[in-house]
Design a protein around this motif. Structure first.
Motif, PDB file in Angstrom:
ATOM      1  N   GLN A 169       0.825  -1.211   0.000  1.00 19.95           N
ATOM      2  CA  GLN A 169       0.000   0.000   0.000  1.00 19.95           C
ATOM      3  C   GLN A 169       0.858   1.259   0.000  1.00 19.95           C
ATOM      4  O   GLN A 169       0.542   2.231  -0.682  1.00 19.95           O
ATOM      5  CB  GLN A 169      -0.940  -0.003   1.199  1.00 19.95           C
ATOM      6  N   LEU A 170       1.957   1.247   0.746  1.00 20.42           N
ATOM      7  CA  LEU A 170       2.846   2.414   0.778  1.00 20.42           C
ATOM      8  C   LEU A 170       3.466   2.666  -0.585  1.00 20.42           C
ATOM      9  O   LEU A 170       3.595   3.815  -1.014  1.00 20.42           O
ATOM     10  CB  LEU A 170       3.952   2.230   1.825  1.00 20.42           C
ATOM     11  N   VAL A 171       3.856   1.589  -1.247  1.00 16.37           N
ATOM     12  CA  VAL A 171       4.447   1.735  -2.581  1.00 16.37           C
ATOM     13  C   VAL A 171       3.395   2.240  -3.559  1.00 16.37           C
ATOM     14  O   VAL A 171       3.650   3.170  -4.340  1.00 16.37           O
ATOM     15  CB  VAL A 171       5.049   0.396  -3.064  1.00 16.37           C
ATOM     16  N   ASP A 172       2.218   1.665  -3.496  1.00 17.05           N
ATOM     17  CA  ASP A 172       1.151   2.030  -4.425  1.00 17.05           C
ATOM     18  C   ASP A 172       0.683   3.475  -4.265  1.00 17.05           C
ATOM     19  O   ASP A 172       0.179   4.077  -5.211  1.00 17.05           O
ATOM     20  CB  ASP A 172      -0.048   1.087  -4.266  1.00 17.05           C
ATOM     21  N   GLU A 173       0.871   4.044  -3.074  1.00 10.59           N
ATOM     22  CA  GLU A 173       0.429   5.419  -2.815  1.00 10.59           C
ATOM     23  C   GLU A 173       1.432   6.471  -3.279  1.00 10.59           C
ATOM     24  O   GLU A 173       1.113   7.655  -3.309  1.00 10.59           O
ATOM     25  CB  GLU A 173       0.163   5.609  -1.317  1.00 10.59           C
TER      26      GLU A 173
ATOM     27  N   TYR B 229       2.296   6.405 -13.952  1.00  6.32           N
ATOM     28  CA  TYR B 229       1.971   7.502 -14.873  1.00  6.32           C
ATOM     29  C   TYR B 229       0.621   8.109 -14.497  1.00  6.32           C
ATOM     30  O   TYR B 229       0.487   9.342 -14.437  1.00  6.32           O
ATOM     31  CB  TYR B 229       1.945   6.993 -16.314  1.00  6.32           C
ATOM     32  N   ALA B 230      -0.349   7.258 -14.198  1.00  7.27           N
ATOM     33  CA  ALA B 230      -1.678   7.756 -13.827  1.00  7.27           C
ATOM     34  C   ALA B 230      -1.612   8.568 -12.528  1.00  7.27           C
ATOM     35  O   ALA B 230      -2.336   9.560 -12.377  1.00  7.27           O
ATOM     36  CB  ALA B 230      -2.652   6.583 -13.672  1.00  7.27           C
ATOM     37  N   GLU B 231      -0.753   8.156 -11.602  1.00  8.36           N
ATOM     38  CA  GLU B 231      -0.618   8.893 -10.349  1.00  8.36           C
ATOM     39  C   GLU B 231       0.070  10.245 -10.561  1.00  8.36           C
ATOM     40  O   GLU B 231      -0.227  11.212  -9.857  1.00  8.36           O
ATOM     41  CB  GLU B 231       0.190   8.075  -9.328  1.00  8.36           C
TER      42      GLU B 231
END
Length: 162
Positions: free
Chosen positions: A126-130, A158-160
């Motif tokens: 979750q930390l990486v994904d955020e 890219y979307a983030e």
């Protein structure tokens, strides 16, 4: 392994070097080497015994603090993988991710993608994904082992970013 200066700093005891030398002289499960600087290393079984004893004696908060302090010393001396491992044990995700972000590009240039992947495996997903930068570096580290997952992670990063 540890140097005298590292042992003194970690224990806040100026006699740590004398203690290590005494243990070595008495052949108490410690080895001494000169690698530019005098270093000591505990025998693996003795090290495990000491760690078990420490876990029984100290609180989780104190253990985390000791790991963080040792990680800072290791980071300063360039022993990044050992520092990251201690920070992961302390669940100090802010400093783990700081080290990843600071060193990911150089590690990939050096072909150290396996080490970088190992660092990412120890961080909650979750930390990486955020964090888009973490997502991007994880994607780059995954390219040699799973190009499809790497591509998807790059799209996510890219979307983030946008």
């Amino acid at each position: 392994y540890t140097t005298v200066s590292m042992a003194c700093e970690l224990t806040n005891d100026e006699t740590a070097g004398k203690i290590l030398e005494t243990l070595y002289q008495k052949q108490y499960f410690i080895d001494r080497k000169i690698k530019g600087e005098l270093t000591y290393q505990y025998h693996d079984l003795f090290r495990e015994f000491l760690l078990r004893h420490l876990h029984l004696r100290e609180t989780q908060t104190r253990l985390a603090s000791l790991r963080q302090q040792a990680a800072q010393i290791l980071e300063r001396t360039g022993r990044l993988s050992e520092a990251v491992a201690l920070l992961q044990q302390a669940q100090d995700w802010a400093n783990v991710t700081r080290l990843i972000l600071a060193h990911a590009q150089a590690m990939l240039r050096q072909g150290r993608w396996q080490t970088l992947n190992a660092w990412f495996e120890g961080v909650p997903a979750q930390l990486v994904d955020e964090d888009p930068w973490l997502t991007l570096w994880r994607a780059n580290a995954r390219i040699p082992v799973d190009v499809n997952a790497a591509y998807q992670s790059m799209q996510d990063a890219y979307a983030e970013f946008i």
